[in-house]
Scaffold this active site. Structure first.
Site, PDB file in Angstrom:
ATOM      1  CG  HIS A 432       0.062  -0.124   2.475  1.00  0.00           C
ATOM      2  ND1 HIS A 432       0.059  -1.172   3.182  1.00  0.00           N
ATOM      3  CD2 HIS A 432       0.362   0.911   3.100  1.00  0.00           C
ATOM      4  CE1 HIS A 432       0.926  -0.972   4.366  1.00  0.00           C
ATOM      5  NE2 HIS A 432       1.135   0.350   4.411  1.00  0.00           N
ATOM      6  CB  SER A 434       1.352   4.342   4.225  1.00  0.00           C
ATOM      7  OG  SER A 434       2.176   3.321   4.399  1.00  0.00           O
ATOM      8  CG  HIS A 570       6.258 -17.000  30.838  1.00  0.00           C
ATOM      9  ND1 HIS A 570       5.998 -17.662  31.710  1.00  0.00           N
ATOM     10  CD2 HIS A 570       6.947 -16.018  30.901  1.00  0.00           C
ATOM     11  CE1 HIS A 570       7.063 -17.140  32.727  1.00  0.00           C
ATOM     12  NE2 HIS A 570       7.314 -15.879  32.069  1.00  0.00           N
ATOM     13  CB  SER A 572      10.014 -12.876  28.397  1.00  0.00           C
ATOM     14  OG  SER A 572      10.372 -11.416  28.714  1.00  0.00           O
TER      15      SER A 572
END
Length: 864
Positions: A432, A434, A570, A572
């Site tokens: 696009h 921009s 998790h 990080s």
């Protein structure tokens, strides 16, 4: 509606008509209403109540961005004495800062009855065809229709037999009428930045033409008849598609410039090639024709070269390759655009408020904006963006990043070396239109994690692995791994062996269902056989909260000879440390910050020929010597500052001590300080003019972090020259214009010196034409200055201001006239500055009088 004050009686020929209006000004035979937001309304009021006086107006300017402009046009044919008429748009800006075209698309038929009109400016409007009434203006000498949408000129255009200057720059003209050859007295013709594909042979009949500008078109050839233009002095044909030019052009007796740059010339007649006034850069001379390639398709496409002053180009369904002056290139394949489309572009300085860099990102380019935003093409459009080459590290990669109005995302990018000389270019397909920029980021290794599990390893360090066991997730997730490699680190009381910095991220906010196993190499010099486990720390980082936690006791560490393995649920940042310190969480934050800091020096240099022009720059320490070497011939000053440390994208300020003034109207001036944004691979350089109204010795420039209470990082001394005496004040030529050695005013009321005028010129900006008219300069002189220096705003301002100053240097009231003109032009800020300078001059004069005992008040007291 406000009641208009009385207007003085209209006087005879050569006299003046004056009227004081609320918000507008009728001065002499001039009516300048284009600088006021409701100028058309005020014109209609004045026309209704003072028609007889209005009939004497000879010079009129109106703003075509106003809604009442169409209503105003109907009254213009009554102004039979009108000699100059300016109906320009471009006085308003859209949300992106681009000038808006005026609304004019036609003119009333009886407009052609203005038989005294010699100057007509219709620039920045929406004309697609020139109104037929224009060719009836038999006295017209100057016609400007720049920045419109003209696709053709009328066939009877040659009726304008008195025309000496015609400019249709930045339109969409495809061809010219044969009658253009009938403009027998035409001296200047500007048809640059159109879509001309051919020229009529009759253009060779413009025997008095001295300047011809055909640059920025689509010409593949020019007619041999151009050799008949014996008066021609300048011929601009750059940025076309020329494959050959007539050899007879070299024989034009008065030709001093022939610009053929950025064409397709592969061979050229030797008579032209060896002429000293010919400019040929940007042509593939001696090179074979190489077709452009797109995938497996090879096609011959047109090339469009743009010069620095251009900010748009047109793409058709045929496709093309576009090369901007800054080196950015586009490839529009055939069929990418279904209709003719105008693309607007601009480069912007990166602003940290919306250019959000991630940790460890390095910015390598300015921001490129392409409009219209969000446009979709039928085929992929490719872009090549040049960038500053970063240090080659295996842990980094270059990508193009785009902004969709809300967030930035990275595009799939490949890196090439293109052009002559070879430049680093980042190439990608644009989804696009921009905003775009080039960054260097940590290498990203990605994979999709299905429920069956998978293995992900780093291409930077293959020993870094992440194992996802079966059942780790119910739905497929995308995982990204990045590694920042660092070696032995020392801080004051800390000897630290640190392993690679590992960042893991995913596209889900849900923890994994089963533990994920991570393998990291032990810090350098440490093995599983010799390590002291009490000195090993596994750190978990939360960069949003700027914290690091020691999680060594929360996980089970498995050691091999070279690696350590542990499990998490998790993702990080993870960092393995080996140190004698027992508490490392707080230390880790400081060490991590230092990994991202750049050691830099501040430079403050003064131009040798003009010490009041100061260059300020912030340079990484490894680039200081090369930068100073390049500046040595033109600048001088103190040694660079001591080393200070800054983050990529950090704001800092430069300020001057002890009464040195800088231009407060600069957009980068905040509370009297010049704002900088440090980017390690961009030029953090600014040049400013400084003036000192007090003691000019021992001044200094200081660097400060953002925030008014921040500590000063460094201080550098600069030396300003002593003010020159009036008798010995001689000026150097500047911008091709010799500045007159003058002082305006007198000793008793206060002087404006040449240095003061230079400071004032630096603040005038786009208001220079309005100020010049309010100073009383003839409109023709203003237009001539604007055209002669149309690519250099600073030269326009200096020529206007010093031309007026030289003409009025003997007038003791000239300073008051300058202050009044500034106020009438809406520049109260400059008027206040001039009054401050004058008041300081008065004070100095009175003080000197008192010192020698000549003050009247002192003498009176002594007598008493």
């Amino acid at each position: 509606m406000a009641e208009l004050p009385e207007v003085g009686e209209a006087l005879g020929e050569g006299s003046f008509v004056t009227a004081a209006l609320e918000g507008c000004r009728l001065a002499g035979n001039r009516l300048n209403l284009d600088v006021y937001p409701d100028g058309c309304r005020q014109f209609l009021e004045l026309f209704e109540k003072r028609r007889e006086e209005m009939a004497q107006v000879e010079f009129l300017r109106l703003n075509c961005n106003e809604t009442l402009i169409d209503s105003t046009l109907g009254s213009l044919p009554v102004l039979k004495c009108l000699k100059s008429l300016v109906l320009k748009g471009g006085h308003a800006q859209d949300e992106f800062g681009a000038c808006q075209q005026g609304s004019l698309t036609t003119l009333p038929e009886d407009f052609g009855s203005l038989l005294c009109l010699t100057h007509l400016d219709l620039s920045f409007n929406s004309f697609s065809r020139l109104p037929s009434c224009v060719t009836n203006l038999a006295s017209l000498r100057v016609l400007l229709v720049c920045h419109n949408s003209l696709v053709e000129l009328p066939e009877d255009f040659g009726q304008l037999s008195k025309l000496t200057f015609f400019s249709a720059m930045k339109n969409q003209l495809r061809d010219l009428p044969r009658s253009i050859g009938e403009l027998a007295v035409l001296q200047r013709l500007d048809l640059s930045e159109n879509a001309l594909q051919s020229l009529p042979d009759e253009i060779g009949c413009l025997y008095n033409c001295m300047e011809l500008d055909l640059s920025g078109n689509q010409l593949m050839r020019v007619p041999d008849s151009l050799a008949n233009l014996q008066s021609l002095q300048q011929l601009r044909l750059h940025s076309n598609l020329l494959v050959t030019v007539p050899a007879s052009l070299a024989s034009l007796p008065n030709l001093s410039r022939l610009d053929l740059q950025n064409n397709r010339l592969r061979s050229i007649p030797p008579e032209i090639q060896h002429s000293p006034f010919v400019h040929l850069r940007g042509n593939p001379l001696g090179e074979p024709e190489i077709p452009l390639q797109s995938g497996n398709c090879i096609s011959e496409l047109g090339r469009v070269f743009l010069v620095p002053s251009e900010d748009s180009f047109t793409v058709t369904s045929d496709g093309c390759k576009v090369i901007l002056a800054c080196g950015i290139q586009f490839y529009f394949p055939p069929g990418a655009a279904t209709t003719s489309l105008t693309i607007h572009f601009q480069t912007l300085s990166p602003d940290p408020q919306w250019v959000k860099l991630r940790h460890h990102d390095i910015l390598l380019s300015e921001v490129l904006e392409l409009r219209p935003h969000g446009i979709v093409f039928q085929q992929e459009v490719q872009i090549w963006m040049p960038y500053a080459s970063p240090q080659t590290l295996r842990e980094r990669e270059v990508v193009v990043r785009t902004f969709n109005g809300q967030s930035w995302s990275d595009l799939q990018t490949k890196v090439e070396r293109r052009g002559k000389p070879k430049k680093h270019m980042a190439c990608c397909s644009i989804p696009h239109f921009s905003w775009f920029l080039v960054v260097s980021r940590l290498v990203e290794n990605k994979c999709s994690v299905p429920s069956e599990g998978t293995l992900l390893f780093s291409t930077v360090d293959p020993s870094i692995k992440v194992t996802f066991p079966p059942g780790v997730t119910e739905e497929t997730r995308s995982v990204t791994l990045q590694v920042c490699v660092h070696v032995k680190t020392k801080t004051q009381a800390l000897v630290l062996l640190a392993g690679p910095l590992l960042c893991l991220s995913q596209n889900s906010t849900v923890d994994f269902l089963r533990p994920v196993k991570i393998q990291l190499p032990l810090p350098p010099g440490v093995t599983g056989l010799t390590l002291n486990r009490s000195r090993l720390h596994l750190l978990h980082g939360n960069l949003q909260a700027q914290t690091w936690d020691d999680i060594t006791n929360q996980v089970v560490l498995e050691f091999t000879h070279l690696y350590v393995r542990f499990e998490v649920t998790h993702f990080s940042w993870y960092w393995l440390w080996y140190t004698t310190k027992t508490y490392v969480g707080g230390i880790a934050r400081k060490v991590y910050e230092r990994l991202r800091l750049y050691q830099v020096n501040f430079i403050a240099l003064q131009r040798k020929k003009d010490p009041e022009q100061v260059l300020l720059q912030c340079v990484p320490k490894n680039k200081v010597d090369p930068v100073l070497g390049k500046l040595h011939d033109r600048y001088q000053g103190p040694e660079p500052s001591d080393i200070v440390e800054l983050f990529e994208g950090e704001q800092f300020f430069a300020a001057f001590e002890r009464g040195i003034n800088i231009d407060a109207d600069r957009p980068d001036c905040v509370d009297g300080r010049i704002s900088f944004i440090f980017y390690s691979h961009l030029k953090n350089m600014k040049e400013i003019y400084v003036t000192a109204e007090v003691d000019r010795k021992g001044q200094a420039v200081r660097g400060q972090r953002k925030g008014p209470d921040s500590h000063w990082l460094a201080t550098l001394p600069i030396k300003l020259p002593k003010l020159k005496s009036h008798s010995g004040d001689h000026s150097e030529p500047k911008n091709g214009f010799s500045l007159p050695p003058l002082n305006l005013g007198n000793a008793e009321t206060g002087y404006l010196t040449q240095a003061n005028l230079l400071g004032i010129a630096g603040r005038i900006g786009a208001d220079w034409q309005t100020i010049g008219l309010n100073l009383g300069l003839p409109y023709q002189q203003i237009e001539r200055i604007g055209y002669n220096h149309r690519e250099d705003l600073d030269s326009q301002i200096l020529n206007m201001l010093f031309s007026w100053a030289q003409q009025n240097s003997e007038d003791h009231n000239c300073v008051e006239k300058l202050i009044t003109a500034m106020k009438e032009s809406g520049r109260q800020d400059i008027a206040d500055e001039i009054e401050t300078v004058i008041e300081l001059g008065r004070q100095k004069y009175r003080a000197s009088i008192r010192r020698v005992g000549l003050d009247q008040e002192s003498n009176t007291e002594d007598s008493a």
